[in-house]
Write a protein that holds these residues in place. Structure first.
Motif, PDB file in Angstrom:
ATOM      1  N   TRP A 128       0.756  -1.284   0.030  1.00 49.72           N
ATOM      2  CA  TRP A 128       0.059  -0.033  -0.011  1.00 49.72           C
ATOM      3  C   TRP A 128       0.776   1.223   0.153  1.00 49.72           C
ATOM      4  O   TRP A 128       1.775   1.550   0.855  1.00 49.72           O
ATOM      5  CB  TRP A 128      -1.073   0.056   1.184  1.00 49.72           C
ATOM      6  CG  TRP A 128      -2.063  -1.023   0.998  1.00 49.72           C
ATOM      7  CD1 TRP A 128      -2.175  -2.126   1.923  1.00 49.72           C
ATOM      8  CD2 TRP A 128      -3.160  -0.851   0.086  1.00 49.72           C
ATOM      9  NE1 TRP A 128      -3.493  -2.619   1.535  1.00 49.72           N
ATOM     10  CE2 TRP A 128      -4.111  -2.110   0.797  1.00 49.72           C
ATOM     11  CE3 TRP A 128      -3.537  -0.036  -0.870  1.00 49.72           C
ATOM     12  CZ2 TRP A 128      -4.940  -2.345   0.101  1.00 49.72           C
ATOM     13  CZ3 TRP A 128      -4.869  -0.350  -1.249  1.00 49.72           C
ATOM     14  CH2 TRP A 128      -5.600  -1.587  -1.008  1.00 49.72           C
TER      15      TRP A 128
ATOM     16  N   SER B 135      -3.653  -1.647   7.758  1.00 44.90           N
ATOM     17  CA  SER B 135      -3.968  -2.041   6.297  1.00 44.90           C
ATOM     18  C   SER B 135      -4.659  -3.152   6.389  1.00 44.90           C
ATOM     19  O   SER B 135      -4.655  -4.066   7.136  1.00 44.90           O
ATOM     20  CB  SER B 135      -2.587  -2.186   5.672  1.00 44.90           C
ATOM     21  OG  SER B 135      -2.012  -1.215   5.554  1.00 44.90           O
TER      22      SER B 135
ATOM     23  N   PRO C 236      -5.708  -6.115  -0.026  1.00 48.13           N
ATOM     24  CA  PRO C 236      -6.796  -5.845  -1.271  1.00 48.13           C
ATOM     25  C   PRO C 236      -7.628  -6.579  -1.640  1.00 48.13           C
ATOM     26  O   PRO C 236      -8.855  -6.133  -2.019  1.00 48.13           O
ATOM     27  CB  PRO C 236      -5.557  -5.522  -2.296  1.00 48.13           C
ATOM     28  CG  PRO C 236      -4.423  -6.405  -1.919  1.00 48.13           C
ATOM     29  CD  PRO C 236      -4.430  -6.268  -0.435  1.00 48.13           C
TER      30      PRO C 236
ATOM     31  N   ASN D  77      -5.537  10.067   0.691  1.00 48.51           N
ATOM     32  CA  ASN D  77      -6.079   8.729   0.920  1.00 48.51           C
ATOM     33  C   ASN D  77      -7.695   8.652   1.342  1.00 48.51           C
ATOM     34  O   ASN D  77      -8.032   8.747   2.555  1.00 48.51           O
ATOM     35  CB  ASN D  77      -5.222   8.380   2.280  1.00 48.51           C
ATOM     36  CG  ASN D  77      -5.647   6.945   2.438  1.00 48.51           C
ATOM     37  OD1 ASN D  77      -6.632   6.214   1.771  1.00 48.51           O
ATOM     38  ND2 ASN D  77      -4.667   6.285   3.586  1.00 48.51           N
TER      39      ASN D  77
END
Ligand SMILES: CC(C)(COP(=O)(O)OP(=O)(O)OC[C@H]1O[C@@H](n2cnc3c(N)ncnc32)[C@H](O)[C@@H]1OP(=O)(O)O)[C@@H](O)C(=O)NCCC(=O)NCCS
Length: 150
Positions: free
Chosen positions: A27, A77, A80, A115
């Protein structure tokens, strides 16, 4: 689909660090810690380092530190392949619970103005923008400083 019961949140262990390192590297807006820094983080008594497992696999993590009655969010995080399934919110719920038990009354963090998913997450959770650091990130974006009372 959001299936909260598929998530288990637990403290990070040494065997999780490879997966955490891959997510950190993937990321753009993650702080990109080295493996050595992650190993050190596991040993710190002022760290809240959590893993979220989805259907038995470690796919998201949270790292924060407790300092003078505040929780500082350092890294968060999600894989994905598992976005928008409530993983970040499960981690925040557990991290804030632990922080309160350690005497924290406030949470602080820095997030890039670019972001949008993270900004949206923190705004949903009641964080307020309290400052800005110009051109803070490598991509030239500024950081918003945000905080929230616990
Ligand atoms: C930001 C991040 C952690 C969110 O993780 P996530 O597990 O997908 O988030 P959740 O499913 O728990 O979503 C919670 C809320 O965040 C917001 N959100 C998350 N992703 C979003 C997106 N792509 N667009 C808009 N809002 C988003 C929404 O308000 C969402 O609530 P809703 O689903 O009820 O609308 C994830 O996108 C990520 O890992 N990004 C890369 C690393 C990063 O930027 N970390 C933050 C550094 S400060």
């Amino acid at each position: 689909m959001r299936r909260e019961n598929d998530w288990v949140v637990r403290p990070a262990r040494p065997k999780d660090l490879e997966e955490v390192f891959s997510l950190e590297s993937y990321w753009l807006f993650a702080p990109h810690w080295s493996k050595a820094q992650l190993e050190e983080e596991l040993k710190r008594t002022d760290s809240i380092f959590l893993i979220a497992e989805f259907s038995g696999s470690a796919i998201a993590y949270f790292i924060g530190r407790v300092f003078e009655g505040e929780l500082q969010v350092l890294s968060l995080s999600v894989s994905p392949r598992h976005l928008r399934r409530g993983g970040a919110e499960r981690l925040l719920t557990e991290a804030f619970l632990k922080a309160r038990l350690k005497g924290c009354a406030r949470v602080t963090l820095e997030v890039s103005e670019r972001n949008l998913p993270a900004l949206s997450l923190y705004q949903k959770w009641g964080f307020q923008i309290v400052g800005k650091r110009a051109k803070f990130y490598n991509d030239g974006s500024s950081a918003f400083l945000m905080d929230k009372l616990l």
